[in-house]
Write a protein that holds these residues in place. Structure first.
Motif, PDB file in Angstrom:
ATOM      1  N   LEU A  70       1.682  11.662 -14.518  1.00  0.00           N
ATOM      2  CA  LEU A  70       1.781   9.941 -14.481  1.00  0.00           C
ATOM      3  C   LEU A  70       3.123   8.747 -13.579  1.00  0.00           C
ATOM      4  N   ALA A  71       4.347   9.811 -14.368  1.00  0.00           N
ATOM      5  CA  ALA A  71       5.725  10.090 -13.711  1.00  0.00           C
ATOM      6  C   ALA A  71       5.483   9.114 -12.227  1.00  0.00           C
ATOM      7  N   GLU A  72       4.676  10.783 -11.102  1.00  0.00           N
ATOM      8  CA  GLU A  72       4.206   9.738  -9.454  1.00  0.00           C
ATOM      9  C   GLU A  72       3.989   8.408  -9.537  1.00  0.00           C
ATOM     10  N   PHE A  73       2.836   8.286 -10.879  1.00  0.00           N
ATOM     11  CA  PHE A  73       1.947   7.292 -10.026  1.00  0.00           C
ATOM     12  C   PHE A  73       3.092   6.110 -11.065  1.00  0.00           C
ATOM     13  N   GLU A  74       3.110   5.916 -11.586  1.00  0.00           N
ATOM     14  CA  GLU A  74       4.467   4.929 -11.770  1.00  0.00           C
ATOM     15  C   GLU A  74       5.045   4.171 -10.951  1.00  0.00           C
ATOM     16  N   GLN A  75       5.573   5.540  -9.949  1.00  0.00           N
ATOM     17  CA  GLN A  75       6.592   5.327  -9.015  1.00  0.00           C
ATOM     18  C   GLN A  75       5.762   5.185  -8.527  1.00  0.00           C
ATOM     19  N   LYS A  76       5.091   4.895  -7.965  1.00  0.00           N
ATOM     20  CA  LYS A  76       4.009   3.887  -6.779  1.00  0.00           C
ATOM     21  C   LYS A  76       3.260   2.752  -6.876  1.00  0.00           C
ATOM     22  N   LEU A  79       2.166  -0.474 -15.462  1.00  0.00           N
ATOM     23  CA  LEU A  79       1.958  -1.253 -15.882  1.00  0.00           C
ATOM     24  C   LEU A  79       3.278  -2.830 -16.484  1.00  0.00           C
ATOM     25  N   ARG A  80       3.124  -2.301 -17.245  1.00  0.00           N
ATOM     26  CA  ARG A  80       4.219  -3.049 -17.934  1.00  0.00           C
ATOM     27  C   ARG A  80       5.221  -3.129 -17.683  1.00  0.00           C
ATOM     28  N   ARG A  81       5.740  -1.503 -17.730  1.00  0.00           N
ATOM     29  CA  ARG A  81       7.201  -0.770 -16.854  1.00  0.00           C
ATOM     30  C   ARG A  81       7.569  -1.919 -15.592  1.00  0.00           C
ATOM     31  N   ALA A  82       6.613  -1.678 -14.580  1.00  0.00           N
ATOM     32  CA  ALA A  82       6.613  -1.711 -13.047  1.00  0.00           C
ATOM     33  C   ALA A  82       6.828  -3.173 -13.199  1.00  0.00           C
ATOM     34  N   THR A  83       5.579  -3.747 -13.806  1.00  0.00           N
ATOM     35  CA  THR A  83       6.407  -5.443 -13.786  1.00  0.00           C
ATOM     36  C   THR A  83       7.830  -6.373 -14.577  1.00  0.00           C
ATOM     37  N   SER A  84       8.038  -5.697 -15.775  1.00  0.00           N
ATOM     38  CA  SER A  84       9.118  -5.975 -15.802  1.00  0.00           C
ATOM     39  C   SER A  84      11.143  -5.716 -15.416  1.00  0.00           C
ATOM     40  N   ARG A  85      10.802  -4.493 -14.203  1.00  0.00           N
ATOM     41  CA  ARG A  85      11.175  -4.191 -13.478  1.00  0.00           C
ATOM     42  C   ARG A  85      11.354  -4.556 -12.031  1.00  0.00           C
ATOM     43  N   THR A  86      10.920  -5.702 -11.988  1.00  0.00           N
ATOM     44  CA  THR A  86       9.788  -5.594 -10.482  1.00  0.00           C
ATOM     45  C   THR A  86       9.396  -7.897  -9.958  1.00  0.00           C
ATOM     46  N   PHE A  87       8.898  -7.706 -10.873  1.00  0.00           N
ATOM     47  CA  PHE A  87       7.674  -9.271 -10.686  1.00  0.00           C
ATOM     48  C   PHE A  87       9.575 -10.004 -11.888  1.00  0.00           C
ATOM     49  N   ASP A  88       9.416  -9.654 -12.987  1.00  0.00           N
ATOM     50  CA  ASP A  88      10.423 -10.984 -13.811  1.00  0.00           C
ATOM     51  C   ASP A  88      11.508 -11.149 -13.411  1.00  0.00           C
ATOM     52  N   PHE A 110       0.793  -1.034  -0.342  1.00  0.00           N
ATOM     53  CA  PHE A 110      -0.161   0.128   0.327  1.00  0.00           C
ATOM     54  C   PHE A 110       0.909   1.317   0.530  1.00  0.00           C
ATOM     55  N   LYS A 111       0.655   2.465  -0.897  1.00  0.00           N
ATOM     56  CA  LYS A 111       1.720   3.291  -0.751  1.00  0.00           C
ATOM     57  C   LYS A 111       0.494   5.052  -1.207  1.00  0.00           C
ATOM     58  N   ARG A 112       0.966   5.035  -0.551  1.00  0.00           N
ATOM     59  CA  ARG A 112      -0.483   6.428  -0.434  1.00  0.00           C
ATOM     60  C   ARG A 112       1.008   7.445  -1.354  1.00  0.00           C
ATOM     61  N   ALA A 113       0.070   8.325  -2.346  1.00  0.00           N
ATOM     62  CA  ALA A 113       0.402   9.272  -3.577  1.00  0.00           C
ATOM     63  C   ALA A 113      -0.619  11.157  -2.802  1.00  0.00           C
ATOM     64  N   ALA A 114      -0.350  12.127  -4.017  1.00  0.00           N
ATOM     65  CA  ALA A 114      -1.032  13.003  -3.753  1.00  0.00           C
ATOM     66  C   ALA A 114      -2.193  12.837  -4.342  1.00  0.00           C
ATOM     67  N   GLY A 115      -3.086  12.173  -3.439  1.00  0.00           N
ATOM     68  CA  GLY A 115      -4.579  12.711  -3.896  1.00  0.00           C
ATOM     69  C   GLY A 115      -5.283  11.050  -3.880  1.00  0.00           C
ATOM     70  N   TYR A 116      -4.425  10.154  -3.544  1.00  0.00           N
ATOM     71  CA  TYR A 116      -5.244   9.100  -4.328  1.00  0.00           C
ATOM     72  C   TYR A 116      -4.287   7.745  -3.149  1.00  0.00           C
ATOM     73  N   MET A 117      -4.645   6.425  -3.931  1.00  0.00           N
ATOM     74  CA  MET A 117      -3.518   5.395  -3.279  1.00  0.00           C
ATOM     75  C   MET A 117      -3.501   4.660  -4.117  1.00  0.00           C
ATOM     76  N   VAL A 118      -2.485   3.378  -3.933  1.00  0.00           N
ATOM     77  CA  VAL A 118      -2.047   2.309  -4.865  1.00  0.00           C
ATOM     78  C   VAL A 118      -1.840   1.262  -3.785  1.00  0.00           C
ATOM     79  N   GLY A 119      -2.835   0.284  -3.875  1.00  0.00           N
ATOM     80  CA  GLY A 119      -2.795  -0.778  -2.982  1.00  0.00           C
ATOM     81  C   GLY A 119      -2.609  -2.197  -3.780  1.00  0.00           C
ATOM     82  N   GLY A 120      -2.287  -3.655  -3.134  1.00  0.00           N
ATOM     83  CA  GLY A 120      -2.102  -4.469  -3.894  1.00  0.00           C
ATOM     84  C   GLY A 120      -1.760  -6.121  -2.849  1.00  0.00           C
ATOM     85  N   MET A 121      -2.456  -6.871  -3.407  1.00  0.00           N
ATOM     86  CA  MET A 121      -1.986  -8.353  -2.470  1.00  0.00           C
ATOM     87  C   MET A 121      -1.201  -9.153  -3.814  1.00  0.00           C
TER      88      MET A 121
END
Lengths: 383, 383
Positions: A236-242, A199-208, A155-166
């Protein structure tokens, strides 16, 4: 926390009776909008489970109302009947939500080659739909576990929104999504095209870049759903980072919980002529059973590192390779370097740095040691 | 038996003091002619040990008077000093035989990244030269063992000539020569070009199809020496068949002695669109740690076979894949086939047949199960 941290999402996790023993085995995640934009990435294995084939079709539309996930059975290699089972599951979710099955993704995990107990599963869907709540994220994360010893949430908090995951995943972790199921949610407002690219960029550098045993699953799925409920069009850059942070956090949790592992090994490749070379070398080293055994035995065996590097087509000269283990450069110029007795292998985290002396690029691949417990767990447990 | 079965060869195996404990660790094989034709194949690993670099140069001339082999140290990743050590070893052999170092191949096996104890090694060469005899083949085969529990020798009789061989190898067995040293001799009369062609074809279908742990060595060497002492110009097809039989016999001995293994697994791929596809699929299956654990646990887990097949780029359709384990077709058309309880996994030999339903080609790759003993042996032993 988990997938219900962002606004607009409800979830539930119930015991449908798919697993023997009465543990939770069915999760439902629902996006109440106002947006339904979504994206997904799936296993690169050419033998894909029925739920992967179904969800890929659904995601072509770029929208998801709900995701239903079960543990206790992968519904892979189950033929046309298996695909019909997945379809029926999506229809059941759609009926419970009075919505369209064409916006319901399905994920399954467990033993390959067996049909799911559909009566139990469909009645579990009904139960889960009745228990959907804003704080159901933890129960949902619990319900997707197989050999996972703990639930994985982030779970990460950003400027006015959140990103969560399981996520779930403990074995069969390898490139092309690290054998796992993962649902990430946000209440920011984005298009499905934006979500897909991020999602493609984030997964290619983490789960992959996770490779615990070189084995690629038939069921890997990572989904990203945006409700837009926070009413924020994010940078978008901040969102991708989160999203990257949530993926990296979950990937780390998968690594630490890998079956039978006693060490978390980071293969850090530096001095590469390209990022692709760095990843290739990192993977070759991460897949060396001999090296993984040596790390288990706390033996700083750099010879096994070089033997693995030598199997790749990356740009390097054998006599310019340097290797450090936990910061001690025990191999310099392809030969003996600093005193190997200086290397402290006792910590759980072990970093192996491979310097190819061929350029400015880097990449890190994560793996684990190979242990008798891994053998035991995967000999005794059908999965 | 072994390398001294054919006429024209003498050998010796002595304890030079390279290994602690006084076991034999230095072998010498000498070709007394009249011919000195020879050929060699070497590891595909780009990180090559000094003796491999040396012997490749020597073999460019197509002639060998002698081969000196040591266990107790691989002389890999030892820099220019290591290469000078190899050179000095060849010079010592040449001096003892009053011959040229340019026709002396050198092979080393053992721990990577450490210099050899050259005083002990060179004095061992002198001792070995003094003990050369027509029945020294067994002592030579014994002297090249590392973690091998038994000596590996083979011998075939043909029309007027013989083919003999010895090999070492127990771990780090993977494609591109299966991490091993092997010397094959014959008293037939052939040119180095004929030997080269025969050896490449024979090794590509025997040692190259052994993959016990996916790890490729820095020191793999297979040499074929012809003395011509039998005075026979052999039929080339028959000779190739004999060399193939010796290689297959030695490969089988390596497999059975693989570190920690309790099962010998043959991955038999049929119905492939090409032989290359069959080998690719066989290797992918042979490298699946999860499958190797399942076989260890005597679990006929065909799902793990399909998951491995799916990682390849071979020609196949997922719903036309068939898999048999020990003759029972438990997967048909990519889904459940015959009753898995019919599969008897108890024998040491396990055959997994993968039918790609894509053509007439076949290939068999040999591997072993993954066991706690493998982990133990490779955690506790630096090699």
């Amino acid at each position: 926390m988990s997938v219900t941290a962002p606004l607009g999402f409800r979830a539930a996790g119930v015991a449908a009776g798919i697993k023997p023993g009465g543990a939770r085995d069915l999760a439902l995640v629902v996006n109440d909008g106002p947006s339904r934009a979504a994206a997904g990435v799936f296993t690169a294995n050419r033998v894909k489970a029925a739920p992967v084939l179904w969800s890929q079709q659904v995601l072509a539309g770029g929208r998801l109302r709900a995701v239903v996930l079960n543990s206790g059975g992968a519904n892979a290699c189950t033929g046309t009947e298996g695909f019909q089972d997945t379809h029926a599951t999506a229809e059941k979710v759609a009926a419970a939500l009075e919505d369209s099955a064409g916006e319901v993704a399905v994920c399954s995990t467990g033993l390959i080659g067996e049909r799911l107990p559909m009566d139990a599963l469909l009645s579990g869907v009904e139960t889960a739909a009745g228990q959907l709540s804003r704080d159901g994220g933890l129960a949902a994360a619990d319900a997707i576990r197989t050999t996972d010893t703990v639930s994985k949430i982030s779970f990460k908090r950003a400027a006015g929104y959140m990103v969560g995951g399981m996520a779930k995943g403990a074995g069969m972790l390898a490139p092309a999504l690290a054998t796992m199921l993962c649902v990430i949610t946000t209440d920011a407002d984005l298009t499905s095209e934006e979500l897909d690219a991020v999602l493609r960029r984030a997964t290619s550098r983490t789960f992959d870049r996770l490779d615990t045993d070189g084995c690629m699953s038939t069921n890997d799925t990572v989904l990203l759903l945006a409700s837009g409920a926070a009413g924020v069009k994010p940078d978008l850059a901040e969102f991708e980072q989160k999203v990257h942070e949530v993926c990296a956090d979950l990937a780390r949790q998968l690594l630490v919980d890998a079956e039978g592992a006693s060490k978390a090994i980071a293969i850090e490749v530096v001095g590469a002529a390209s990022e692709a070379d760095a990843v290739t070398v990192g993977r070759a080293v991460a897949r060396s059973n001999l090296l993984k055994c040596a790390v288990h035995g706390e033996d700083p065996n750099w010879g096994r590192v070089l033997a693995a590097v030598g199997t790749t087509d990356a740009v390097f000269e054998p006599d310019r390779l340097n290797v450090a283990i936990n910061g001690i450069w025990i191999c310099r110029g392809g030969a003996v370097g600093d005193d190997r007795s200086k290397v402290d292998m006792r910590p759980r985290d072990v970093t192996i740095t491979v310097d190819l002396s061929a350029g400015p690029h880097t990449a890190t691949v994560h793996t684990t040691d190979l242990t008798a417990d891994y053998v035991h767990e995967n000999s005794a447990y059908s999965s």
